[in-house]
Scaffold this motif. Structure first.
Motif, PDB file in Angstrom:
ATOM      1  N   ALA A 138       0.825  -1.209   0.000  1.00 36.22           N
ATOM      2  CA  ALA A 138       0.000   0.000   0.000  1.00 36.22           C
ATOM      3  C   ALA A 138       0.859   1.258   0.000  1.00 36.22           C
ATOM      4  O   ALA A 138       0.555   2.236  -0.697  1.00 36.22           O
ATOM      5  N   VAL A 139       1.949   1.243   0.765  1.00 34.13           N
ATOM      6  CA  VAL A 139       2.850   2.404   0.813  1.00 34.13           C
ATOM      7  C   VAL A 139       3.519   2.608  -0.536  1.00 34.13           C
ATOM      8  O   VAL A 139       3.568   3.735  -1.065  1.00 34.13           O
ATOM      9  N   LEU A 140       4.037   1.537  -1.118  1.00 29.83           N
ATOM     10  CA  LEU A 140       4.754   1.648  -2.396  1.00 29.83           C
ATOM     11  C   LEU A 140       3.804   1.976  -3.545  1.00 29.83           C
ATOM     12  O   LEU A 140       4.141   2.735  -4.456  1.00 29.83           O
ATOM     13  N   LYS A 141       2.614   1.405  -3.499  1.00 34.29           N
ATOM     14  CA  LYS A 141       1.642   1.705  -4.544  1.00 34.29           C
ATOM     15  C   LYS A 141       1.283   3.188  -4.534  1.00 34.29           C
ATOM     16  O   LYS A 141       1.210   3.833  -5.584  1.00 34.29           O
ATOM     17  N   ALA A 142       1.057   3.743  -3.351  1.00 40.00           N
ATOM     18  CA  ALA A 142       0.718   5.166  -3.251  1.00 40.00           C
ATOM     19  C   ALA A 142       1.845   6.030  -3.818  1.00 40.00           C
ATOM     20  O   ALA A 142       1.593   7.058  -4.456  1.00 40.00           O
ATOM     21  N   LYS A 143       3.082   5.619  -3.621  1.00 39.89           N
ATOM     22  CA  LYS A 143       4.228   6.414  -4.071  1.00 39.89           C
ATOM     23  C   LYS A 143       4.453   6.315  -5.570  1.00 39.89           C
ATOM     24  O   LYS A 143       4.733   7.327  -6.224  1.00 39.89           O
ATOM     25  N   TYR A 144       4.317   5.111  -6.132  1.00 38.40           N
ATOM     26  CA  TYR A 144       4.740   4.905  -7.514  1.00 38.40           C
ATOM     27  C   TYR A 144       3.602   4.707  -8.516  1.00 38.40           C
ATOM     28  O   TYR A 144       3.792   4.930  -9.705  1.00 38.40           O
ATOM     29  N   ILE A 145       2.429   4.283  -8.043  1.00 38.64           N
ATOM     30  CA  ILE A 145       1.319   4.032  -8.963  1.00 38.64           C
ATOM     31  C   ILE A 145       0.188   5.022  -8.762  1.00 38.64           C
ATOM     32  O   ILE A 145      -0.402   5.520  -9.719  1.00 38.64           O
ATOM     33  N   GLY A 146      -0.132   5.338  -7.521  1.00 37.91           N
ATOM     34  CA  GLY A 146      -1.216   6.275  -7.252  1.00 37.91           C
ATOM     35  C   GLY A 146      -2.539   5.560  -7.039  1.00 37.91           C
ATOM     36  O   GLY A 146      -2.589   4.375  -6.701  1.00 37.91           O
ATOM     37  N   ARG A 147      -3.602   6.265  -7.279  1.00 41.44           N
ATOM     38  CA  ARG A 147      -4.935   5.767  -6.945  1.00 41.44           C
ATOM     39  C   ARG A 147      -5.510   4.944  -8.090  1.00 41.44           C
ATOM     40  O   ARG A 147      -6.392   5.377  -8.823  1.00 41.44           O
ATOM     41  N   ASP A 148      -4.996   3.760  -8.242  1.00 45.07           N
ATOM     42  CA  ASP A 148      -5.475   2.814  -9.246  1.00 45.07           C
ATOM     43  C   ASP A 148      -6.140   1.668  -8.504  1.00 45.07           C
ATOM     44  O   ASP A 148      -5.476   0.799  -7.954  1.00 45.07           O
ATOM     45  N   GLU A 149      -7.451   1.655  -8.472  1.00 50.75           N
ATOM     46  CA  GLU A 149      -8.161   0.620  -7.725  1.00 50.75           C
ATOM     47  C   GLU A 149      -8.212  -0.702  -8.486  1.00 50.75           C
ATOM     48  O   GLU A 149      -8.310  -1.768  -7.894  1.00 50.75           O
ATOM     49  N   GLY A 150      -8.135  -0.627  -9.820  1.00 47.86           N
ATOM     50  CA  GLY A 150      -8.212  -1.850 -10.610  1.00 47.86           C
ATOM     51  C   GLY A 150      -7.092  -2.818 -10.310  1.00 47.86           C
ATOM     52  O   GLY A 150      -7.299  -4.039 -10.272  1.00 47.86           O
ATOM     53  N   ILE A 151      -5.897  -2.293 -10.066  1.00 51.10           N
ATOM     54  CA  ILE A 151      -4.741  -3.157  -9.825  1.00 51.10           C
ATOM     55  C   ILE A 151      -4.881  -3.937  -8.528  1.00 51.10           C
ATOM     56  O   ILE A 151      -4.224  -4.960  -8.331  1.00 51.10           O
ATOM     57  N   GLU A 152      -5.769  -3.500  -7.633  1.00 50.91           N
ATOM     58  CA  GLU A 152      -5.970  -4.192  -6.366  1.00 50.91           C
ATOM     59  C   GLU A 152      -6.574  -5.582  -6.554  1.00 50.91           C
ATOM     60  O   GLU A 152      -6.542  -6.403  -5.641  1.00 50.91           O
ATOM     61  N   ARG A 153      -7.111  -5.862  -7.748  1.00 46.79           N
ATOM     62  CA  ARG A 153      -7.685  -7.180  -8.006  1.00 46.79           C
ATOM     63  C   ARG A 153      -6.775  -8.043  -8.874  1.00 46.79           C
ATOM     64  O   ARG A 153      -7.136  -9.152  -9.244  1.00 46.79           O
ATOM     65  N   TRP A 154      -5.576  -7.537  -9.200  1.00 47.84           N
ATOM     66  CA  TRP A 154      -4.636  -8.316  -9.995  1.00 47.84           C
ATOM     67  C   TRP A 154      -3.973  -9.386  -9.136  1.00 47.84           C
ATOM     68  O   TRP A 154      -3.834  -9.236  -7.922  1.00 47.84           O
ATOM     69  N   ARG A 155      -3.548 -10.455  -9.777  1.00 46.69           N
ATOM     70  CA  ARG A 155      -2.713 -11.434  -9.092  1.00 46.69           C
ATOM     71  C   ARG A 155      -1.415 -10.765  -8.647  1.00 46.69           C
ATOM     72  O   ARG A 155      -0.918  -9.839  -9.297  1.00 46.69           O
ATOM     73  N   PRO A 156      -0.832 -11.223  -7.541  1.00 49.25           N
ATOM     74  CA  PRO A 156       0.399 -10.602  -7.040  1.00 49.25           C
ATOM     75  C   PRO A 156       1.514 -10.503  -8.082  1.00 49.25           C
ATOM     76  O   PRO A 156       2.228  -9.507  -8.141  1.00 49.25           O
ATOM     77  N   LEU A 157       1.656 -11.512  -8.932  1.00 50.70           N
ATOM     78  CA  LEU A 157       2.704 -11.501  -9.952  1.00 50.70           C
ATOM     79  C   LEU A 157       2.594 -10.289 -10.853  1.00 50.70           C
ATOM     80  O   LEU A 157       3.571  -9.579 -11.113  1.00 50.70           O
ATOM     81  N   PHE A 158       1.385 -10.020 -11.348  1.00 53.96           N
ATOM     82  CA  PHE A 158       1.189  -8.928 -12.286  1.00 53.96           C
ATOM     83  C   PHE A 158       1.241  -7.567 -11.590  1.00 53.96           C
ATOM     84  O   PHE A 158       1.756  -6.595 -12.143  1.00 53.96           O
ATOM     85  N   ALA A 159       0.704  -7.497 -10.374  1.00 55.89           N
ATOM     86  CA  ALA A 159       0.762  -6.245  -9.616  1.00 55.89           C
ATOM     87  C   ALA A 159       2.211  -5.870  -9.311  1.00 55.89           C
ATOM     88  O   ALA A 159       2.611  -4.700  -9.425  1.00 55.89           O
TER      89      ALA A 159
END
Length: 349
Positions: A138-159
Protein backbone atom coordinates in the motif's frame (compact mmCIF):
# COMPACT_ATOMS: atom_id res chain seq x y z
CA UNK A 1 16.95 -14.78 -16.87
CA UNK A 2 15.11 -11.65 -18.02
CA UNK A 3 14.18 -13.10 -21.40
CA UNK A 4 12.52 -16.05 -19.70
CA UNK A 5 10.66 -13.94 -17.14
CA UNK A 6 9.35 -11.46 -19.70
CA UNK A 7 8.32 -14.19 -22.10
CA UNK A 8 6.65 -16.39 -19.53
CA UNK A 9 4.73 -13.46 -18.08
CA UNK A 10 3.45 -12.97 -21.61
CA UNK A 11 2.30 -16.59 -21.61
CA UNK A 12 0.61 -16.07 -18.25
CA UNK A 13 -1.15 -13.01 -19.58
CA UNK A 14 -1.86 -15.28 -22.54
CA UNK A 15 -2.63 -13.40 -25.72
CA UNK A 16 -3.50 -10.29 -23.74
CA UNK A 17 -0.50 -8.30 -24.93
CA UNK A 18 -0.99 -9.47 -28.51
CA UNK A 19 -4.69 -8.68 -28.43
CA UNK A 20 -4.04 -5.30 -26.90
CA UNK A 21 -1.84 -4.47 -29.89
CA UNK A 22 -5.07 -4.08 -31.84
CA UNK A 23 -6.31 -1.26 -29.66
CA UNK A 24 -4.96 2.24 -29.07
CA UNK A 25 -2.03 2.19 -26.61
CA UNK A 26 -2.14 4.27 -23.46
CA UNK A 27 -0.15 7.52 -23.45
CA UNK A 28 3.46 7.16 -22.33
CA UNK A 29 4.33 8.22 -18.80
CA UNK A 30 5.92 11.64 -18.48
CA UNK A 31 9.61 12.01 -17.78
CA UNK A 32 10.76 12.09 -14.17
CA UNK A 33 13.80 13.36 -12.35
CA UNK A 34 16.89 11.15 -12.14
CA UNK A 35 18.47 10.13 -8.88
CA UNK A 36 20.94 12.99 -8.23
CA UNK A 37 23.65 10.77 -6.72
CA UNK A 38 24.11 8.84 -9.96
CA UNK A 39 22.96 11.37 -12.52
CA UNK A 40 24.42 10.66 -15.96
CA UNK A 41 23.31 12.49 -19.06
CA UNK A 42 24.40 13.40 -22.55
CA UNK A 43 26.30 11.24 -25.03
CA UNK A 44 28.08 8.32 -23.33
CA UNK A 45 30.29 5.52 -24.71
CA UNK A 46 28.71 2.55 -22.97
CA UNK A 47 30.81 -0.51 -22.15
CA UNK A 48 33.50 -1.91 -24.40
CA UNK A 49 33.05 -5.18 -26.29
CA UNK A 50 34.00 -8.62 -25.05
CA UNK A 51 36.07 -10.62 -27.54
CA UNK A 52 35.25 -14.30 -28.02
CA UNK A 53 37.64 -16.08 -30.35
CA UNK A 54 38.91 -19.37 -31.65
CA UNK A 55 41.73 -19.19 -34.13
CA UNK A 56 41.30 -16.08 -36.27
CA UNK A 57 37.48 -15.92 -35.99
CA UNK A 58 36.03 -13.39 -33.54
CA UNK A 59 32.61 -12.80 -31.99
CA UNK A 60 32.34 -9.32 -30.42
CA UNK A 61 29.79 -9.22 -27.59
CA UNK A 62 27.96 -6.15 -26.27
CA UNK A 63 26.55 -6.60 -22.77
CA UNK A 64 23.32 -4.74 -22.04
CA UNK A 65 21.18 -3.86 -19.02
CA UNK A 66 17.38 -3.81 -18.87
CA UNK A 67 17.37 -0.18 -17.72
CA UNK A 68 19.50 2.87 -18.53
CA UNK A 69 19.55 6.50 -17.37
CA UNK A 70 16.72 8.33 -19.11
CA UNK A 71 18.86 11.29 -20.20
CA UNK A 72 21.69 9.27 -21.77
CA UNK A 73 22.42 8.95 -25.47
CA UNK A 74 24.63 6.00 -26.37
CA UNK A 75 27.61 6.60 -28.66
CA UNK A 76 27.71 3.46 -30.79
CA UNK A 77 30.99 4.16 -32.64
CA UNK A 78 32.78 0.95 -31.62
CA UNK A 79 29.83 -1.29 -32.45
CA UNK A 80 29.32 0.53 -35.74
CA UNK A 81 32.97 -0.06 -36.65
CA UNK A 82 32.94 -3.81 -35.99
CA UNK A 83 29.58 -4.23 -37.73
CA UNK A 84 31.26 -2.79 -40.82
CA UNK A 85 33.41 -5.95 -40.87
CA UNK A 86 30.85 -8.43 -39.53
CA UNK A 87 28.99 -11.20 -41.29
CA UNK A 88 26.24 -11.64 -38.68
CA UNK A 89 24.58 -9.98 -35.69
CA UNK A 90 23.12 -12.27 -33.02
CA UNK A 91 20.13 -10.70 -31.30
CA UNK A 92 19.60 -11.25 -27.55
CA UNK A 93 17.92 -14.53 -26.48
CA UNK A 94 14.18 -14.17 -26.04
CA UNK A 95 11.12 -16.33 -25.54
CA UNK A 96 8.91 -15.72 -28.56
CA UNK A 97 5.27 -16.60 -27.94
CA UNK A 98 3.19 -17.33 -31.03
CA UNK A 99 -0.55 -17.61 -30.48
CA UNK A 100 -2.37 -19.66 -33.11
CA UNK A 101 -5.37 -17.37 -33.37
CA UNK A 102 -6.53 -14.92 -35.97
CA UNK A 103 -7.33 -11.25 -35.49
CA UNK A 104 -10.89 -11.85 -34.35
CA UNK A 105 -9.82 -14.77 -32.20
CA UNK A 106 -7.44 -12.49 -30.34
CA UNK A 107 -10.18 -9.94 -29.80
CA UNK A 108 -12.52 -12.58 -28.37
CA UNK A 109 -9.73 -13.89 -26.13
CA UNK A 110 -8.89 -10.47 -24.71
CA UNK A 111 -11.59 -10.35 -21.99
CA UNK A 112 -10.70 -13.86 -20.86
CA UNK A 113 -6.97 -13.08 -20.91
CA UNK A 114 -7.50 -10.02 -18.78
CA UNK A 115 -9.57 -12.05 -16.33
CA UNK A 116 -6.64 -14.47 -15.99
CA UNK A 117 -4.59 -11.52 -14.77
CA UNK A 118 -6.98 -11.10 -11.86
CA UNK A 119 -7.24 -13.02 -8.60
CA UNK A 120 -9.77 -15.88 -8.51
CA UNK A 121 -13.25 -15.18 -7.17
CA UNK A 122 -12.76 -11.43 -7.49
CA UNK A 123 -10.48 -11.28 -4.45
CA UNK A 124 -8.31 -8.25 -3.78
CA UNK A 125 -4.63 -8.16 -2.94
CA UNK A 126 -5.55 -7.32 0.63
CA UNK A 127 -7.49 -10.59 0.81
CA UNK A 128 -4.80 -12.83 -0.71
CA UNK A 129 -1.64 -11.34 0.84
CA UNK A 130 -0.41 -11.52 4.44
CA UNK A 131 -1.29 -8.30 6.26
CA UNK A 132 2.34 -7.06 6.72
CA UNK A 133 3.09 -7.64 3.04
CA UNK A 134 -0.04 -5.81 1.94
CA UNK A 135 0.84 -2.87 4.21
CA UNK A 136 4.20 -2.55 2.42
CA UNK A 137 2.44 -2.76 -0.94
CA UNK A 138 0.00 0.00 0.00
CA UNK A 139 2.85 2.40 0.81
CA UNK A 140 4.75 1.65 -2.40
CA UNK A 141 1.64 1.71 -4.54
CA UNK A 142 0.72 5.17 -3.25
CA UNK A 143 4.23 6.41 -4.07
CA UNK A 144 4.74 4.90 -7.51
CA UNK A 145 1.32 4.03 -8.96
CA UNK A 146 -1.22 6.27 -7.25
CA UNK A 147 -4.93 5.77 -6.95
CA UNK A 148 -5.47 2.81 -9.25
CA UNK A 149 -8.16 0.62 -7.72
CA UNK A 150 -8.21 -1.85 -10.61
CA UNK A 151 -4.74 -3.16 -9.83
CA UNK A 152 -5.97 -4.19 -6.37
CA UNK A 153 -7.68 -7.18 -8.01
CA UNK A 154 -4.64 -8.32 -9.99
CA UNK A 155 -2.71 -11.43 -9.09
CA UNK A 156 0.40 -10.60 -7.04
CA UNK A 157 2.70 -11.50 -9.95
CA UNK A 158 1.19 -8.93 -12.29
CA UNK A 159 0.76 -6.25 -9.62
CA UNK A 160 4.41 -6.61 -8.62
CA UNK A 161 5.57 -6.33 -12.22
CA UNK A 162 3.60 -3.10 -12.72
CA UNK A 163 4.93 -1.63 -9.46
CA UNK A 164 8.51 -2.41 -10.46
CA UNK A 165 8.05 -0.83 -13.88
CA UNK A 166 6.59 2.37 -12.44
CA UNK A 167 9.28 2.58 -9.73
CA UNK A 168 12.01 2.42 -12.37
CA UNK A 169 10.40 5.26 -14.31
CA UNK A 170 10.13 7.28 -11.12
CA UNK A 171 13.87 6.74 -10.57
CA UNK A 172 14.81 8.29 -13.90
CA UNK A 173 15.42 5.05 -15.74
CA UNK A 174 14.18 3.92 -19.13
CA UNK A 175 14.15 0.63 -20.98
CA UNK A 176 17.50 -0.54 -22.31
CA UNK A 177 15.78 -2.15 -25.28
CA UNK A 178 16.63 0.86 -27.42
CA UNK A 179 20.25 -0.34 -27.47
CA UNK A 180 19.25 -3.51 -29.30
CA UNK A 181 17.12 -1.48 -31.71
CA UNK A 182 20.06 0.84 -32.43
CA UNK A 183 22.50 -2.03 -33.05
CA UNK A 184 20.02 -3.80 -35.30
CA UNK A 185 19.53 -0.63 -37.32
CA UNK A 186 23.31 -0.27 -37.75
CA UNK A 187 23.59 -3.92 -38.82
CA UNK A 188 20.89 -3.48 -41.44
CA UNK A 189 22.63 -0.35 -42.74
CA UNK A 190 25.83 -2.36 -43.19
CA UNK A 191 23.98 -5.26 -44.81
CA UNK A 192 24.84 -7.60 -41.95
CA UNK A 193 22.79 -10.78 -41.53
CA UNK A 194 20.58 -10.47 -38.43
CA UNK A 195 20.20 -13.76 -36.56
CA UNK A 196 17.35 -14.40 -34.11
CA UNK A 197 18.22 -16.47 -31.04
CA UNK A 198 14.60 -16.73 -29.92
CA UNK A 199 13.08 -19.89 -28.52
CA UNK A 200 9.60 -20.05 -30.01
CA UNK A 201 6.65 -21.27 -27.96
CA UNK A 202 3.53 -21.94 -30.01
CA UNK A 203 0.17 -21.71 -28.25
CA UNK A 204 -2.20 -23.72 -30.43
CA UNK A 205 -5.17 -23.77 -28.04
CA UNK A 206 -5.09 -20.40 -26.21
CA UNK A 207 -8.48 -20.92 -24.56
CA UNK A 208 -7.26 -24.21 -23.11
CA UNK A 209 -4.09 -22.51 -21.86
CA UNK A 210 -6.21 -19.95 -20.06
CA UNK A 211 -8.12 -22.73 -18.34
CA UNK A 212 -4.87 -24.44 -17.29
CA UNK A 213 -3.47 -21.19 -15.93
CA UNK A 214 -6.58 -20.43 -13.90
CA UNK A 215 -6.53 -23.97 -12.48
CA UNK A 216 -2.77 -24.21 -11.83
CA UNK A 217 -1.56 -20.64 -11.40
CA UNK A 218 1.84 -20.10 -9.77
CA UNK A 219 2.28 -19.46 -6.06
CA UNK A 220 3.59 -15.95 -6.57
CA UNK A 221 3.64 -14.43 -3.07
CA UNK A 222 7.41 -15.01 -2.79
CA UNK A 223 7.89 -13.22 -6.12
CA UNK A 224 5.69 -10.36 -4.89
CA UNK A 225 7.62 -10.02 -1.61
CA UNK A 226 11.02 -10.06 -3.32
CA UNK A 227 9.86 -7.43 -5.81
CA UNK A 228 8.81 -5.18 -2.92
CA UNK A 229 12.26 -5.74 -1.39
CA UNK A 230 13.84 -4.62 -4.65
CA UNK A 231 11.68 -1.50 -4.94
CA UNK A 232 12.37 -0.58 -1.31
CA UNK A 233 16.12 -1.20 -1.31
CA UNK A 234 17.61 -1.83 -4.77
CA UNK A 235 16.64 1.22 -6.82
CA UNK A 236 19.81 3.21 -5.99
CA UNK A 237 21.93 0.18 -6.88
CA UNK A 238 20.02 -0.33 -10.14
CA UNK A 239 20.56 3.33 -11.00
CA UNK A 240 24.28 3.03 -10.20
CA UNK A 241 24.59 -0.01 -12.47
CA UNK A 242 22.82 1.90 -15.22
CA UNK A 243 25.21 4.82 -14.82
CA UNK A 244 28.19 2.44 -14.85
CA UNK A 245 26.97 0.88 -18.09
CA UNK A 246 26.55 4.29 -19.70
CA UNK A 247 30.06 5.44 -18.78
CA UNK A 248 31.72 2.11 -19.61
CA UNK A 249 32.72 1.40 -16.01
CA UNK A 250 33.11 -2.38 -16.14
CA UNK A 251 34.77 -2.59 -12.72
CA UNK A 252 31.70 -1.06 -11.08
CA UNK A 253 29.38 -3.40 -12.98
CA UNK A 254 31.38 -6.31 -11.62
CA UNK A 255 31.42 -4.90 -8.09
CA UNK A 256 27.71 -4.02 -7.85
CA UNK A 257 25.52 -7.12 -7.57
CA UNK A 258 22.47 -7.38 -9.77
CA UNK A 259 19.04 -7.24 -8.16
CA UNK A 260 17.85 -10.84 -7.85
CA UNK A 261 14.14 -10.24 -7.32
CA UNK A 262 13.58 -12.01 -10.65
CA UNK A 263 14.92 -15.27 -9.24
CA UNK A 264 11.92 -15.70 -6.94
CA UNK A 265 9.58 -14.84 -9.80
CA UNK A 266 11.25 -17.24 -12.23
CA UNK A 267 11.09 -19.98 -9.60
CA UNK A 268 7.40 -19.36 -9.02
CA UNK A 269 6.68 -19.48 -12.73
CA UNK A 270 8.85 -22.38 -13.84
CA UNK A 271 7.93 -24.57 -10.84
CA UNK A 272 4.20 -24.07 -11.26
CA UNK A 273 1.86 -26.79 -12.48
CA UNK A 274 0.93 -24.42 -15.29
CA UNK A 275 4.48 -24.34 -16.66
CA UNK A 276 4.93 -28.10 -16.31
CA UNK A 277 1.59 -28.74 -18.02
CA UNK A 278 2.70 -26.68 -21.02
CA UNK A 279 6.19 -28.16 -21.06
CA UNK A 280 7.84 -24.76 -20.51
CA UNK A 281 9.44 -25.41 -17.13
CA UNK A 282 12.94 -25.43 -18.66
CA UNK A 283 12.78 -22.40 -20.92
CA UNK A 284 16.03 -20.89 -19.53
CA UNK A 285 17.91 -24.03 -20.55
CA UNK A 286 16.34 -24.01 -24.00
CA UNK A 287 17.16 -20.34 -24.51
CA UNK A 288 20.76 -21.00 -23.52
CA UNK A 289 21.04 -23.93 -25.93
CA UNK A 290 19.67 -21.86 -28.83
CA UNK A 291 22.06 -18.97 -28.17
CA UNK A 292 25.16 -21.14 -27.70
CA UNK A 293 24.42 -22.99 -30.93
CA UNK A 294 24.00 -19.69 -32.80
CA UNK A 295 27.23 -18.30 -31.32
CA UNK A 296 29.27 -21.36 -32.27
CA UNK A 297 27.77 -21.32 -35.76
CA UNK A 298 28.66 -17.64 -36.21
CA UNK A 299 32.21 -18.22 -34.95
CA UNK A 300 32.66 -21.12 -37.37
CA UNK A 301 31.09 -19.38 -40.36
CA UNK A 302 32.27 -15.75 -40.18
CA UNK A 303 35.69 -14.19 -39.53
CA UNK A 304 33.87 -11.42 -37.60
CA UNK A 305 30.43 -11.45 -35.98
CA UNK A 306 28.65 -9.47 -33.26
CA UNK A 307 26.24 -10.47 -30.49
CA UNK A 308 24.10 -8.66 -27.92
CA UNK A 309 23.69 -10.33 -24.53
CA UNK A 310 22.26 -9.39 -21.13
CA UNK A 311 25.15 -8.26 -18.95
CA UNK A 312 24.43 -11.02 -16.44
CA UNK A 313 25.23 -13.62 -19.13
CA UNK A 314 28.46 -11.77 -19.92
CA UNK A 315 29.73 -11.34 -16.35
CA UNK A 316 28.33 -14.28 -14.37
CA UNK A 317 30.60 -17.25 -13.73
CA UNK A 318 27.70 -19.43 -14.90
CA UNK A 319 26.76 -17.16 -17.81
CA UNK A 320 26.85 -17.76 -21.54
CA UNK A 321 30.40 -16.49 -22.02
CA UNK A 322 31.59 -18.76 -19.22
CA UNK A 323 29.93 -21.64 -21.06
CA UNK A 324 31.83 -20.74 -24.22
CA UNK A 325 35.05 -20.56 -22.21
CA UNK A 326 34.32 -24.08 -20.93
CA UNK A 327 34.04 -25.21 -24.56
CA UNK A 328 37.52 -23.92 -25.33
CA UNK A 329 36.84 -20.43 -26.67
CA UNK A 330 39.07 -17.56 -25.60
CA UNK A 331 37.23 -14.76 -23.77
CA UNK A 332 38.85 -11.32 -23.49
CA UNK A 333 37.02 -8.54 -21.58
CA UNK A 334 37.27 -4.92 -22.71
CA UNK A 335 39.22 -3.96 -19.58
CA UNK A 336 42.52 -5.70 -20.27
CA UNK A 337 43.44 -6.41 -16.63
CA UNK A 338 40.17 -8.17 -15.79
CA UNK A 339 39.86 -11.92 -15.58
CA UNK A 340 38.01 -14.09 -18.06
CA UNK A 341 34.73 -15.49 -16.63
CA UNK A 342 35.47 -18.81 -14.93
CA UNK A 343 33.92 -21.89 -16.56
CA UNK A 344 30.82 -23.20 -14.79
CA UNK A 345 31.07 -26.35 -12.74
CA UNK A 346 28.55 -28.02 -15.03
CA UNK A 347 26.79 -27.28 -18.28
CA UNK A 348 23.36 -26.96 -16.60
CA UNK A 349 21.80 -23.75 -15.36
Amino acid sequence: MRAFLSGLVLVLAITGAQAQSTVTPAPAASAVTELPAVSVSGVQPGPGLWKVSRGDHVLWVLGTLPNLPAAVQWRADEVDRVLGEAGALLLPPRLDVKVDSGFFGKLFLLPSALSARKNPDGKTLQEVLPAPLYARWAVLKAKYIGRDEGIERWRPLFAARELYKQALKHSGLRSGGQITATVRSLAERHGVRVVSTDYRLEIREPREVLKIFKAQAPEDVACFARTLDSVEHDLPLIAQRAAAWATGDIATLRALPDSHHRDACIGALSDSGFARELGIDDVPGRLEAVWLAAAEDALARYPVSVAILPMEEVLDTDGYLAKLAARGYRIEPPDADAETPAPAASAGR
